[in-house]
Each structure stands twice: as structure tokens, then as C-alpha cells.
Design a protein around this motif. Structure first.
Motif, PDB file in Angstrom:
ATOM      1  N   ASN A  30       0.823  -1.210   0.000  1.00 10.60           N
ATOM      2  CA  ASN A  30       0.000   0.000   0.000  1.00 10.60           C
ATOM      3  C   ASN A  30       0.859   1.263   0.000  1.00 10.60           C
ATOM      4  O   ASN A  30       2.025   1.241   0.374  1.00 10.60           O
ATOM      5  CB  ASN A  30      -0.939   0.020   1.205  1.00 10.60           C
ATOM      6  CG  ASN A  30      -0.181   0.049   2.515  1.00 10.60           C
ATOM      7  OD1 ASN A  30       0.162  -0.995   3.047  1.00 10.60           O
ATOM      8  ND2 ASN A  30       0.105   1.222   3.037  1.00 10.60           N
ATOM      9  N   HIS A  31       0.219   2.336  -0.453  1.00 16.24           N
ATOM     10  CA  HIS A  31       0.817   3.668  -0.378  1.00 16.24           C
ATOM     11  C   HIS A  31       0.277   4.322   0.895  1.00 16.24           C
ATOM     12  O   HIS A  31      -0.940   4.438   1.059  1.00 16.24           O
ATOM     13  CB  HIS A  31       0.391   4.529  -1.571  1.00 16.24           C
ATOM     14  CG  HIS A  31       0.799   4.011  -2.905  1.00 16.24           C
ATOM     15  ND1 HIS A  31       2.107   3.768  -3.270  1.00 16.24           N
ATOM     16  CD2 HIS A  31       0.045   3.709  -4.002  1.00 16.24           C
ATOM     17  CE1 HIS A  31       2.142   3.351  -4.515  1.00 16.24           C
ATOM     18  NE2 HIS A  31       0.908   3.295  -4.988  1.00 16.24           N
ATOM     19  N   CYS A  32       1.157   4.768   1.771  1.00 16.31           N
ATOM     20  CA  CYS A  32       0.725   5.418   3.002  1.00 16.31           C
ATOM     21  C   CYS A  32       0.976   6.921   2.907  1.00 16.31           C
ATOM     22  O   CYS A  32       2.072   7.364   2.569  1.00 16.31           O
ATOM     23  CB  CYS A  32       1.461   4.851   4.215  1.00 16.31           C
ATOM     24  SG  CYS A  32       0.863   5.545   5.766  1.00 16.31           S
ATOM     25  N   HIS A  33      -0.055   7.695   3.240  1.00 14.83           N
ATOM     26  CA  HIS A  33       0.006   9.156   3.175  1.00 14.83           C
ATOM     27  C   HIS A  33       0.055   9.798   4.567  1.00 14.83           C
ATOM     28  O   HIS A  33      -0.092  11.014   4.673  1.00 14.83           O
ATOM     29  CB  HIS A  33      -1.231   9.696   2.441  1.00 14.83           C
ATOM     30  CG  HIS A  33      -1.330   9.243   1.026  1.00 14.83           C
ATOM     31  ND1 HIS A  33      -0.891  10.011  -0.029  1.00 14.83           N
ATOM     32  CD2 HIS A  33      -1.807   8.090   0.477  1.00 14.83           C
ATOM     33  CE1 HIS A  33      -1.112   9.362  -1.169  1.00 14.83           C
ATOM     34  NE2 HIS A  33      -1.667   8.193  -0.886  1.00 14.83           N
ATOM     35  N   CYS A  34       0.231   9.014   5.628  1.00 12.40           N
ATOM     36  CA  CYS A  34       0.156   9.579   6.984  1.00 12.40           C
ATOM     37  C   CYS A  34       1.328  10.511   7.272  1.00 12.40           C
ATOM     38  O   CYS A  34       2.396  10.422   6.666  1.00 12.40           O
ATOM     39  CB  CYS A  34       0.055   8.477   8.033  1.00 12.40           C
ATOM     40  SG  CYS A  34       1.613   7.699   8.490  1.00 12.40           S
ATOM     41  N   GLU A  35       1.103  11.402   8.212  1.00 11.41           N
ATOM     42  CA  GLU A  35       2.131  12.385   8.571  1.00 11.41           C
ATOM     43  C   GLU A  35       3.381  11.722   9.136  1.00 11.41           C
ATOM     44  O   GLU A  35       4.500  12.153   8.855  1.00 11.41           O
ATOM     45  CB  GLU A  35       1.571  13.384   9.584  1.00 11.41           C
ATOM     46  CG  GLU A  35       2.569  14.446   9.964  1.00 11.41           C
ATOM     47  CD  GLU A  35       2.026  15.464  10.950  1.00 11.41           C
ATOM     48  OE1 GLU A  35       2.809  16.342  11.339  1.00 11.41           O
ATOM     49  OE2 GLU A  35       0.841  15.373  11.328  1.00 11.41           O
ATOM     50  N   MET A  36       3.207  10.657   9.925  1.00  9.02           N
ATOM     51  CA  MET A  36       4.378   9.989  10.501  1.00  9.02           C
ATOM     52  C   MET A  36       5.288   9.420   9.414  1.00  9.02           C
ATOM     53  O   MET A  36       6.509   9.566   9.475  1.00  9.02           O
ATOM     54  CB  MET A  36       3.951   8.892  11.477  1.00  9.02           C
ATOM     55  CG  MET A  36       3.401   9.434  12.780  1.00  9.02           C
ATOM     56  SD  MET A  36       3.130   8.160  14.029  1.00  9.02           S
ATOM     57  CE  MET A  36       1.751   7.269  13.332  1.00  9.02           C
ATOM     58  N   CYS A  37       4.705   8.777   8.406  1.00 14.31           N
ATOM     59  CA  CYS A  37       5.510   8.230   7.314  1.00 14.31           C
ATOM     60  C   CYS A  37       6.180   9.334   6.509  1.00 14.31           C
ATOM     61  O   CYS A  37       7.339   9.206   6.113  1.00 14.31           O
ATOM     62  CB  CYS A  37       4.664   7.334   6.406  1.00 14.31           C
ATOM     63  SG  CYS A  37       4.288   5.728   7.139  1.00 14.31           S
ATOM     64  N   ARG A  38       5.439  10.415   6.277  1.00 17.98           N
ATOM     65  CA  ARG A  38       6.037  11.547   5.551  1.00 17.98           C
ATOM     66  C   ARG A  38       7.260  12.073   6.294  1.00 17.98           C
ATOM     67  O   ARG A  38       8.313  12.297   5.698  1.00 17.98           O
ATOM     68  CB  ARG A  38       5.017  12.677   5.374  1.00 17.98           C
ATOM     69  CG  ARG A  38       4.011  12.430   4.288  1.00 17.98           C
ATOM     70  CD  ARG A  38       3.334  13.718   3.826  1.00 17.98           C
ATOM     71  NE  ARG A  38       2.977  14.627   4.888  1.00 17.98           N
ATOM     72  CZ  ARG A  38       1.800  14.641   5.508  1.00 17.98           C
ATOM     73  NH1 ARG A  38       0.877  13.760   5.197  1.00 17.98           N
ATOM     74  NH2 ARG A  38       1.553  15.533   6.448  1.00 17.98           N
ATOM     75  N   ARG A  39       7.108  12.292   7.582  1.00 18.10           N
ATOM     76  CA  ARG A  39       8.213  12.867   8.351  1.00 18.10           C
ATOM     77  C   ARG A  39       9.395  11.902   8.477  1.00 18.10           C
ATOM     78  O   ARG A  39      10.548  12.322   8.415  1.00 18.10           O
ATOM     79  CB  ARG A  39       7.730  13.313   9.727  1.00 18.10           C
ATOM     80  CG  ARG A  39       6.832  14.531   9.633  1.00 18.10           C
ATOM     81  CD  ARG A  39       6.446  15.038  11.015  1.00 18.10           C
ATOM     82  NE  ARG A  39       5.564  16.161  10.918  1.00 18.10           N
ATOM     83  CZ  ARG A  39       5.960  17.423  10.777  1.00 18.10           C
ATOM     84  NH1 ARG A  39       7.231  17.714  10.695  1.00 18.10           N
ATOM     85  NH2 ARG A  39       5.072  18.398  10.709  1.00 18.10           N
ATOM     86  N   ALA A  40       9.092  10.615   8.657  1.00 17.27           N
ATOM     87  CA  ALA A  40      10.163   9.623   8.799  1.00 17.27           C
ATOM     88  C   ALA A  40      10.937   9.411   7.500  1.00 17.27           C
ATOM     89  O   ALA A  40      12.130   9.110   7.528  1.00 17.27           O
ATOM     90  CB  ALA A  40       9.583   8.294   9.287  1.00 17.27           C
ATOM     91  N   SER A  41      10.255   9.595   6.355  1.00 18.83           N
ATOM     92  CA  SER A  41      10.896   9.320   5.067  1.00 18.83           C
ATOM     93  C   SER A  41      11.377  10.576   4.346  1.00 18.83           C
ATOM     94  O   SER A  41      12.258  10.500   3.493  1.00 18.83           O
ATOM     95  CB  SER A  41       9.917   8.590   4.152  1.00 18.83           C
ATOM     96  OG  SER A  41       8.870   9.462   3.757  1.00 18.83           O
ATOM     97  N   GLY A  42      10.727  11.713   4.636  1.00 19.01           N
ATOM     98  CA  GLY A  42      11.023  12.927   3.889  1.00 19.01           C
ATOM     99  C   GLY A  42      10.358  12.935   2.519  1.00 19.01           C
ATOM    100  O   GLY A  42      10.711  13.729   1.655  1.00 19.01           O
ATOM    101  N   ALA A  43       9.381  12.058   2.323  1.00 15.17           N
ATOM    102  CA  ALA A  43       8.671  11.942   1.044  1.00 15.17           C
ATOM    103  C   ALA A  43       7.168  12.119   1.267  1.00 15.17           C
ATOM    104  O   ALA A  43       6.682  11.888   2.365  1.00 15.17           O
ATOM    105  CB  ALA A  43       8.944  10.579   0.419  1.00 15.17           C
ATOM    106  N   PRO A  44       6.420  12.520   0.227  1.00 16.88           N
ATOM    107  CA  PRO A  44       4.986  12.733   0.413  1.00 16.88           C
ATOM    108  C   PRO A  44       4.192  11.452   0.682  1.00 16.88           C
ATOM    109  O   PRO A  44       3.132  11.505   1.287  1.00 16.88           O
ATOM    110  CB  PRO A  44       4.533  13.392  -0.890  1.00 16.88           C
ATOM    111  CG  PRO A  44       5.590  13.076  -1.877  1.00 16.88           C
ATOM    112  CD  PRO A  44       6.863  12.884  -1.112  1.00 16.88           C
ATOM    113  N   ILE A  45       4.692  10.308   0.219  1.00 19.98           N
ATOM    114  CA  ILE A  45       4.077   9.014   0.530  1.00 19.98           C
ATOM    115  C   ILE A  45       5.185   7.979   0.689  1.00 19.98           C
ATOM    116  O   ILE A  45       6.304   8.179   0.214  1.00 19.98           O
ATOM    117  CB  ILE A  45       3.081   8.510  -0.556  1.00 19.98           C
ATOM    118  CG1 ILE A  45       3.784   8.213  -1.873  1.00 19.98           C
ATOM    119  CG2 ILE A  45       1.939   9.480  -0.750  1.00 19.98           C
ATOM    120  CD1 ILE A  45       2.915   7.487  -2.883  1.00 19.98           C
ATOM    121  N   VAL A  46       4.852   6.889   1.356  1.00 20.30           N
ATOM    122  CA  VAL A  46       5.754   5.742   1.446  1.00 20.30           C
ATOM    123  C   VAL A  46       4.956   4.524   1.008  1.00 20.30           C
ATOM    124  O   VAL A  46       3.818   4.335   1.430  1.00 20.30           O
ATOM    125  CB  VAL A  46       6.293   5.531   2.876  1.00 20.30           C
ATOM    126  CG1 VAL A  46       7.170   4.286   2.945  1.00 20.30           C
ATOM    127  CG2 VAL A  46       7.074   6.739   3.343  1.00 20.30           C
TER     128      VAL A  46
END
Length: 142
Positions: A30-46
Motif C-alpha cells: 500500500n501507499h501510506c500518506h500519513c504524517e508519521m511516514c512523511r516525516r520519517a521518510s522525507g517523502a509525500p508518501i511511502v
């Protein structure tokens, strides 16, 4: 009776010091759009692929850190590449970042999660199901 071959996926971090191997097919991709994933990865989705944690092996300087009240994440201790997410509610499962797969094209995402949190400038143009939060949170309109 012939046995069905078991899929094997491999991957690793940017510098190559951490390698991983996963046996079998992922439960979810899946593509995750949550804020935690964004901040942890530096990308808009993971994009994540979920496997049984017992079927994933790691080699190298992987660092595991508590990233929130609900989960831990891991990364390479040398180059910092994000590798995994593991939720407290499902310790028998581990999510691997699709970008660390040796062949990320071998994965087919099945849905979008946490679309209520997506960045406004990101247009989702595929026909995959979209969930406001988790899969339990209900579908949003396309």
C-alpha cells in the motif's frame, strides 16, 4: 503433488551495508500518506509491503527505534535509509519500504491509506481503493 514455489524478495539500504530477505508473498502492498511516514521518510508518501516478521531476515547495521506510541521503525545505521515499520498491535507483521526492494517493480500496490492526511498538492491518479485512515476507516471517493 507439486509444491508451489515460494517467492523470495531481497533488498537493502542505499550504502549496501544492510541487506534483507523476505520469503513468501506480502499480505499487503500500500501507499501510506500519513504524517508519521512523511516525516520519517522525507517523502509525500511511502509504499510498504507487509510480510510475516518470522519470514524476514536482516544482515548488517540495522537500527530499530521507537518512532511513536504505536510502532517502531528501523533504518540503516550507516546511511540512514528507512527500512521498516512494525506496529505494536501486529508484532507478527513487518512492513518493508518498497524503495529498498532490489526489484520494486515486482510489487503491485493495492490501495492508498491515510488519504485524509495526504499533502494537498499530490494528485492521486490511479484507480486503487483509497482509505481515509486505515482500511478500517472506510473508503473515500475516487
Amino acid at each position: 503433488m507439486a509444491q508451489t514455489p515460494i517467492s523470495t524478495f531481497t533488498g537493502g539500504c542505499l550504502c549496501g551495508k544492510v541487506r534483507w530477505r523476505a520469503e513468501g508473498e506480502p499480505f499487503h502492498v500500500n501507499h501510506c500518506h500519513c504524517e508519521m511516514c512523511r516525516r520519517a521518510s522525507g517523502a509525500p508518501i511511502v509504499t510498504w509491503a507487509t510480510f510475516p516478521s518470522s519470514k524476514v531476515d536482516f544482515d548488517g547495521p540495522r537500527v530499530v527505534r521507537r518512532s511513536s506510541q504505536i510502532a517502531s521503525r528501523s533504518f540503516c545505521g550507516e546511511c540512514g535509509s528507512p527500512l521498516t515499520w512494525q506496529g505494536d498491535a501486529s508484532p507478527a507483521e513487518i512492513d518493508l519500504t518498497a524503495g529498498t526492494f532490489d526489484d520494486p517493480s515486482s510489487l503491485m500496490p493495492r490501495d492508498h491509506l491515510w488519504t485524509d492526511s495526504r499533502v494537498a498538492w499530490l494528485t492521486i491518479s490511479d484507480d486503487l481503493p483509497r482509505y481515509r485512515t486505515s482500511r478500517k476507516g472506510g473508503l473515500t471517493e475516487k
